[in-house]
Design a protein around this motif. Sequence first.
Motif, mmCIF file in Angstrom:
data_model
loop_
_atom_site.group_PDB
_atom_site.id
_atom_site.type_symbol
_atom_site.label_atom_id
_atom_site.label_comp_id
_atom_site.label_asym_id
_atom_site.label_seq_id
_atom_site.Cartn_x
_atom_site.Cartn_y
_atom_site.Cartn_z
ATOM 1 N N ALA A 160 0.845 -1.195 0.000
ATOM 2 C CA ALA A 160 0.000 0.000 0.000
ATOM 3 C C ALA A 160 0.883 1.250 0.000
ATOM 4 O O ALA A 160 0.935 1.979 0.981
ATOM 5 C CB ALA A 160 -0.920 -0.025 1.217
ATOM 6 N N PRO A 161 1.566 1.500 -1.121
ATOM 7 C CA PRO A 161 2.521 2.612 -1.147
ATOM 8 C C PRO A 161 1.872 3.969 -0.873
ATOM 9 O O PRO A 161 2.487 4.822 -0.239
ATOM 10 C CB PRO A 161 3.102 2.553 -2.559
ATOM 11 N N ASN A 162 0.648 4.156 -1.323
ATOM 12 C CA ASN A 162 0.007 5.467 -1.136
ATOM 13 C C ASN A 162 -0.454 5.677 0.299
ATOM 14 O O ASN A 162 -0.212 6.722 0.893
ATOM 15 C CB ASN A 162 -1.151 5.638 -2.116
ATOM 16 N N LEU A 163 -1.099 4.670 0.868
ATOM 17 C CA LEU A 163 -1.497 4.771 2.272
ATOM 18 C C LEU A 163 -0.264 4.999 3.140
ATOM 19 O O LEU A 163 -0.259 5.839 4.039
ATOM 20 C CB LEU A 163 -2.201 3.490 2.720
ATOM 21 N N PHE B 51 -10.122 15.891 5.798
ATOM 22 C CA PHE B 51 -9.318 16.016 4.578
ATOM 23 C C PHE B 51 -8.448 14.777 4.372
ATOM 24 O O PHE B 51 -8.393 14.185 3.304
ATOM 25 C CB PHE B 51 -8.439 17.268 4.670
ATOM 26 N N MET B 52 -7.797 14.391 5.458
ATOM 27 C CA MET B 52 -6.893 13.247 5.346
ATOM 28 C C MET B 52 -7.662 11.987 4.968
ATOM 29 O O MET B 52 -7.236 11.212 4.117
ATOM 30 C CB MET B 52 -6.155 13.049 6.669
ATOM 31 N N ALA B 53 -8.821 11.796 5.582
ATOM 32 C CA ALA B 53 -9.618 10.604 5.297
ATOM 33 C C ALA B 53 -10.026 10.564 3.825
ATOM 34 O O ALA B 53 -10.017 9.500 3.198
ATOM 35 C CB ALA B 53 -10.847 10.570 6.200
ATOM 36 N N ALA B 54 -10.344 11.740 3.266
ATOM 37 C CA ALA B 54 -10.723 11.773 1.851
ATOM 38 C C ALA B 54 -9.554 11.306 0.989
ATOM 39 O O ALA B 54 -9.714 10.512 0.056
ATOM 40 C CB ALA B 54 -11.145 13.188 1.459
ATOM 41 N N LYS B 55 -8.344 11.773 1.325
ATOM 42 C CA LYS B 55 -7.164 11.364 0.561
ATOM 43 C C LYS B 55 -6.844 9.882 0.790
ATOM 44 O O LYS B 55 -6.397 9.188 -0.114
ATOM 45 C CB LYS B 55 -5.952 12.221 0.944
ATOM 46 N N LEU B 56 -7.088 9.434 2.018
ATOM 47 C CA LEU B 56 -6.815 8.026 2.316
ATOM 48 C C LEU B 56 -7.752 7.107 1.536
ATOM 49 O O LEU B 56 -7.358 6.018 1.100
ATOM 50 C CB LEU B 56 -6.955 7.759 3.817
#
Lengths: 263, 224
Positions: A144-147, A227-232
């Motif tokens: 999970a490189p992005n997470l 905000f972070m949750a949306a990106k996650l």
Amino acid sequence: MKYRVWFGEVEDGEVRLSDDLVKSFMRVGNDVSGKELPFNVFDLGVKVFGSPERYYSELRKTAIEVARLKAEKELKREDRYAIMLLKALDEIDESINLLENKLADVREVKESEVTEEMEEEIRRMKTLRRRIEGEIEAVMEKVAPNLSSILGGVIAARLLEKVGSLQRLASLPASTIQILGAEKSLYKAMARMRKGKPAKIPKHGVIFQHPFIRTLPKNKRGKMARFMAAKLAIAARIDHFTGELNDELVLEVRRKYEELVRG
Amino acid sequence: MSAKKKTQEIGKSQKILHNVYLIEKGEKQILATKSRYGSHYGEKKFGEFREWIPSRSKLAAMLLRGYRIDIRPDWKVLYLGAASGTTVSHLADIVEKGVIYAVEYSAKPFTKLIELAEERRNIIPLLEDASKPQRYSGIVEKVDFIYQDIAQKNQVEIFLDNIRMFLKKGGEGLIMVKARSIDSTAEPPEVFEGVLKKLSRRVKVVASDTLEYHRDHIFVHVWG
Ligand SMILES: C[S@@+](CC[C@H](N)C(=O)[O-])C[C@H]1O[C@@H](n2cnc3c(N)ncnc32)[C@H](O)[C@@H]1O
């Protein structure tokens, strides 16, 4: 000295051809610690297979078959592996804590050889703990490189642990990801509300461990968490479907944080 | 749309490397490789050309910056950090008579690389960790060119280890360095200076420069 090559074994310049190329390809590692092999595999291979064309055609066929087998196996396992490691990490933390407390108790009464051994044991467990943590980081960067780029490997693994798999996480809306790990306070709040009592809906669960949320003043944490949750949520989907790192996501999160810190 | 219209879309073209062209398209110039194959990552096809998108490929960004490495059609290449094969697909158009050993350690993007390897004749996909070259020492032969794009803290050491094990005498290396991966707190120029110093202790640094489209990245061209 015996060397393994993908089509067999080489000893004193003599090649023993493998009767199962897929198998020999899969365990081809040589413990040469950074040094080159004393021969070029290609030159030997051409002798064995008769021509460069035949060599490459066999090599390609075998490599693709092995690649499929290995990829399939990895895809099934890696997120489970990270989750299990995380559970082990939690266990070991608890053990270290427990033993440290006991050690302090014992010490208060008397220093002895045994207290030294306990201390040694704790040190060993801490080393193991670091190893596990490092492995979690390494595995998560792959699965999970992005997470991981947003949260760091350990917190990212914690999200996976909460839902059981990357696939599951990728199917969740941001609002759920935001409060993963805060289920208990959510249920409590809902129970209170059902009874018509005032209650606070939690704003963050696992992701609260992230410094970008924790270090903000209380009144800004909710905004950051959302905000972070949306990106996650986006990160989890990319990780699940393509597995390729998109640098923009982590940059956006950082920018948002800096904006909130300033303003 | 008629076939005629399609060919009219492409203007003058200039060959810059084997199978690599700069093509005038309206106001813009685009990079493309001549290819018998279809689109791999959503890039456009113009007749026999496949657009090579610089924001997706650091090698394309380097070529568009005007720096050239004369990659020959028969070169053998070791490619570290192949991901789903975006850049590999164009490199495979160039080294049409050679071979690319494409190393990637993450299974998910790798599945798309396998598809590419099935389509082409000259790609050997390896699901391996580039920091453990001894694991593929019995597979990868001596190569003319080592390309690395892995964005890892120890990417320089990994590059040098692979050079030591697999690069022919007189072979070439190209590393794409991401400042933030190596040190997330230091200023990029500082990081790059350190990288160049480390590299020059072991190989000859031929050139290096920043890349457009890829912030805080540089390429470094070396001779082994
Ligand atoms: C920036 S991407 C590469 C993009 C690719 N070069 C292209 O242009 O199409 C970096 C890749 O390196 C891989 N990677 C990172 N460390 C690696 C290692 N030690 N061994 C193999 N692959 C690695 C990552 O999984 C990721 O897919």
